[in-house]
Design an enzyme around this catalytic site. Structure first.
Site, PDB file in Angstrom:
ATOM      1  N   SER A   5       7.650  33.806  24.114  1.00 14.48           N
ATOM      2  CA  SER A   5       7.552  35.001  24.605  1.00 14.48           C
ATOM      3  C   SER A   5       6.316  35.802  24.309  1.00 14.48           C
ATOM      4  O   SER A   5       5.395  35.408  23.654  1.00 14.48           O
ATOM      5  CB  SER A   5       8.665  35.739  23.701  1.00 14.48           C
ATOM      6  OG  SER A   5       8.696  37.067  23.825  1.00 14.48           O
ATOM      7  N   ASN A  12      15.695  26.825  25.528  1.00 13.67           N
ATOM      8  CA  ASN A  12      15.853  28.221  25.844  1.00 13.67           C
ATOM      9  C   ASN A  12      16.545  28.988  24.800  1.00 13.67           C
ATOM     10  O   ASN A  12      16.425  30.312  24.880  1.00 13.67           O
ATOM     11  CB  ASN A  12      16.629  28.088  27.199  1.00 13.67           C
ATOM     12  CG  ASN A  12      17.115  29.284  27.708  1.00 13.67           C
ATOM     13  OD1 ASN A  12      16.026  30.542  28.010  1.00 13.67           O
ATOM     14  ND2 ASN A  12      18.287  29.817  27.475  1.00 13.67           N
ATOM     15  N   ALA A  13      17.523  28.355  24.125  1.00  8.98           N
ATOM     16  CA  ALA A  13      18.338  29.034  23.246  1.00  8.98           C
ATOM     17  C   ALA A  13      17.633  30.084  22.178  1.00  8.98           C
ATOM     18  O   ALA A  13      16.494  29.670  21.741  1.00  8.98           O
ATOM     19  CB  ALA A  13      19.065  28.055  22.388  1.00  8.98           C
ATOM     20  N   GLY A  14      18.131  31.169  22.325  1.00  5.33           N
ATOM     21  CA  GLY A  14      17.438  32.064  21.266  1.00  5.33           C
ATOM     22  C   GLY A  14      18.384  33.441  20.943  1.00  5.33           C
ATOM     23  O   GLY A  14      19.189  33.878  21.984  1.00  5.33           O
ATOM     24  N   TYR A  38      12.000  38.333  15.047  1.00  2.00           N
ATOM     25  CA  TYR A  38      11.915  37.729  16.316  1.00  2.00           C
ATOM     26  C   TYR A  38      10.606  37.287  16.817  1.00  2.00           C
ATOM     27  O   TYR A  38      10.310  36.282  17.267  1.00  2.00           O
ATOM     28  CB  TYR A  38      12.517  38.708  17.399  1.00  2.00           C
ATOM     29  CG  TYR A  38      12.514  38.103  18.722  1.00  2.00           C
ATOM     30  CD1 TYR A  38      13.523  37.348  19.185  1.00  2.00           C
ATOM     31  CD2 TYR A  38      11.646  38.628  19.728  1.00  2.00           C
ATOM     32  CE1 TYR A  38      13.548  36.782  20.433  1.00  2.00           C
ATOM     33  CE2 TYR A  38      11.502  38.188  21.091  1.00  2.00           C
ATOM     34  CZ  TYR A  38      12.808  37.349  21.718  1.00  2.00           C
ATOM     35  OH  TYR A  38      12.624  36.842  22.767  1.00  2.00           O
ATOM     36  N   ASN A  39       9.547  38.227  16.358  1.00  2.00           N
ATOM     37  CA  ASN A  39       8.237  38.036  17.051  1.00  2.00           C
ATOM     38  C   ASN A  39       7.531  36.942  16.132  1.00  2.00           C
ATOM     39  O   ASN A  39       6.958  35.718  16.723  1.00  2.00           O
ATOM     40  CB  ASN A  39       7.268  39.333  16.565  1.00  2.00           C
ATOM     41  CG  ASN A  39       7.573  40.356  17.392  1.00  2.00           C
ATOM     42  OD1 ASN A  39       8.336  40.451  18.182  1.00  2.00           O
ATOM     43  ND2 ASN A  39       7.225  41.413  17.189  1.00  2.00           N
ATOM     44  N   ALA A  40       7.994  36.589  14.910  1.00  5.43           N
ATOM     45  CA  ALA A  40       7.455  35.709  14.143  1.00  5.43           C
ATOM     46  C   ALA A  40       7.986  34.202  14.439  1.00  5.43           C
ATOM     47  O   ALA A  40       7.373  33.276  14.580  1.00  5.43           O
ATOM     48  CB  ALA A  40       7.758  35.925  12.590  1.00  5.43           C
ATOM     49  N   SER A  41       9.499  34.237  14.937  1.00  8.42           N
ATOM     50  CA  SER A  41       9.927  32.981  15.537  1.00  8.42           C
ATOM     51  C   SER A  41       9.274  32.539  16.733  1.00  8.42           C
ATOM     52  O   SER A  41       9.198  31.244  16.855  1.00  8.42           O
ATOM     53  CB  SER A  41      11.354  33.339  15.587  1.00  8.42           C
ATOM     54  OG  SER A  41      11.639  33.945  16.762  1.00  8.42           O
ATOM     55  N   LYS A  42       9.002  33.366  17.786  1.00  8.17           N
ATOM     56  CA  LYS A  42       8.230  33.207  18.881  1.00  8.17           C
ATOM     57  C   LYS A  42       6.787  32.653  18.707  1.00  8.17           C
ATOM     58  O   LYS A  42       6.416  31.835  19.250  1.00  8.17           O
ATOM     59  CB  LYS A  42       8.342  34.146  19.831  1.00  8.17           C
ATOM     60  CG  LYS A  42       9.757  34.460  20.279  1.00  8.17           C
ATOM     61  CD  LYS A  42      10.510  33.432  20.697  1.00  8.17           C
ATOM     62  CE  LYS A  42      12.089  33.608  21.540  1.00  8.17           C
ATOM     63  NZ  LYS A  42      12.532  32.547  22.219  1.00  8.17           N
TER      64      LYS A  42
END
Length: 350
Positions: A185, A133-135, A198-202
């Protein structure tokens, strides 16, 4: 010869795919529906089982701990803020967890991820669910970023932290036929501006775990969670800003969220744990947010146009003049669409 083969496939593959989906998709979906009913009847009982939850000091991670506690699971909760973790642990014990192990750790550090798993096995001797869950969130136009290397922490936490935890947990999860719950996400498919890192990491998380489904097979289940906006520190305006430092700015939160309703964290946590115990492959909460995936796939130009209209301002204008924020301010929609926690005092930045 190879060119001829590709030309042939270019002609044949589209109609073959169309007719295959036309005739096979309906019975396949009916079969999935009945299987989902069966899985609901025979949902996993996690009482006495061991669950690791990263990023458990607040937000979704905190309430996932409470939801597992209500079902009698033993917990290992990890995050950087130890004092908050102990508060969560006390509440989890009150709600019914037999035992809660608190571990202060930063998942962006591989050694600390190994420590979480090692201490779990030393203390409990088993592992059944791993909840990644960490982010952290980043908000900045790409060309406004002052030092691009400052944003490595987004991938280090959101993606690599999850990879580390999964690698060290996998052998034990295989032994228990356990499950990995991954907090990706809806940002993994929605191209919201100012959130490119953020979008790329998800998106990386989603594809990584889709691949692991094949590698793990039936030994380890995977539930990929793709929530929309959920009340948490992220929707209270805490994010990594263009200077590479953590900021708290609820006005910028209003820009990014706009008039999209923010879901209650308690309901979201319950939906995630219910889905994991049923063995669901995917959980999206609120459920209606899954439709945005089809908007992006079927109408990408319209989706991009809408984002530009709502979120992008004219050159020289402040991002706080975006139409998304004006709609919130002028209509008073915040009182209706944002939970009280999202309007309360902003979270601390440490």
């Amino acid at each position: 010869m190879m060119d001829i083969i590709h030309k042939f496939l270019n002609l044949v593959a589209p109609p073959f795919t169309f007719f295959t989906l036309l005739f096979l998709l309906p019975p396949f979906q009916i079969c999935k529906f009945f299987l989902s009913l069966l899985s609901s009847l025979f949902s996993e009982d996690v009482a006495g089982k061991v669950v690791i939850i990263t990023g458990a000091s607040s937000g979704i991670g905190e309430h996932l701990a409470y939801e597992y506690a209500k079902r009698g699971a033993c917990l290992v909760i990890a995050a950087r803020r130890e004092r908050s973790l102990h508060e969560v642990a006390d509440r989890a014990l009150e709600l019914g967890s037999p035992d809660v192990l608190v571990i202060r750790a930063d998942v962006s550090n591989a050694d600390e991820c190994r420590k979480i798993v090692d201490q779990t096995m030393n203390h409990f001797g088993r592992l059944d669910h791993l909840v990644n869950n960490a982010g952290l969130m980043s908000v900045s136009m790409f060309e406004d970023v002052e030092n691009i290397t400052d944003f490595r922490i987004v991938m280090d936490t959101n993606f690599w932290g999850t990879v580390y935890m999964t690698r060290y947990s996998a052998p034990y999860l295989r032994n228990s036929k356990g499950r990995i719950i991954v907090l990706s996400s809806s940002a993994s498919w929605l191209p919201a501006p100012r959130m490119s890192f953020y979008n790329a990491s998800k998106a990386a998380l989603a594809q990584f775990f889709e691949t692991l489904r094949i590698e793990f097979g039936s030994d380890i289940g995977i539930t990929l969670v793709t929530p929309g906006f959920v009340e948490s520190e992220l929707t209270q305006g805490k994010y990594l800003g263009k200077a590479g430092t953590m900021e708290v700015d609820q006005e910028m939160r209003d820009v990014q969220v706009g008039i999209v309703p923010i879901a209650r964290v308690e309901r979201t946590a319950k939906a995630i744990v219910n889905g994991a115990c049923r063995g669901d492959r995917y959980v999206t909460e609120p459920a209606w947010f899954r439709t945005t995936f089809f908007w992006k796939v079927l109408c990408p130009e319209a989706t991009e146009w809408l984002y530009r209209i709502l979120y992008i301002t004219s050159p020289g204008s402040s991002s706080r003049e975006a139409l998304s924020k004006k709609l919130v301010d002028y209509t008073g929609a915040k009182k209706l669409l944002y939970p009280e926690s999202a309007q309360a005092a902003a979270p601390k930045t440490e």
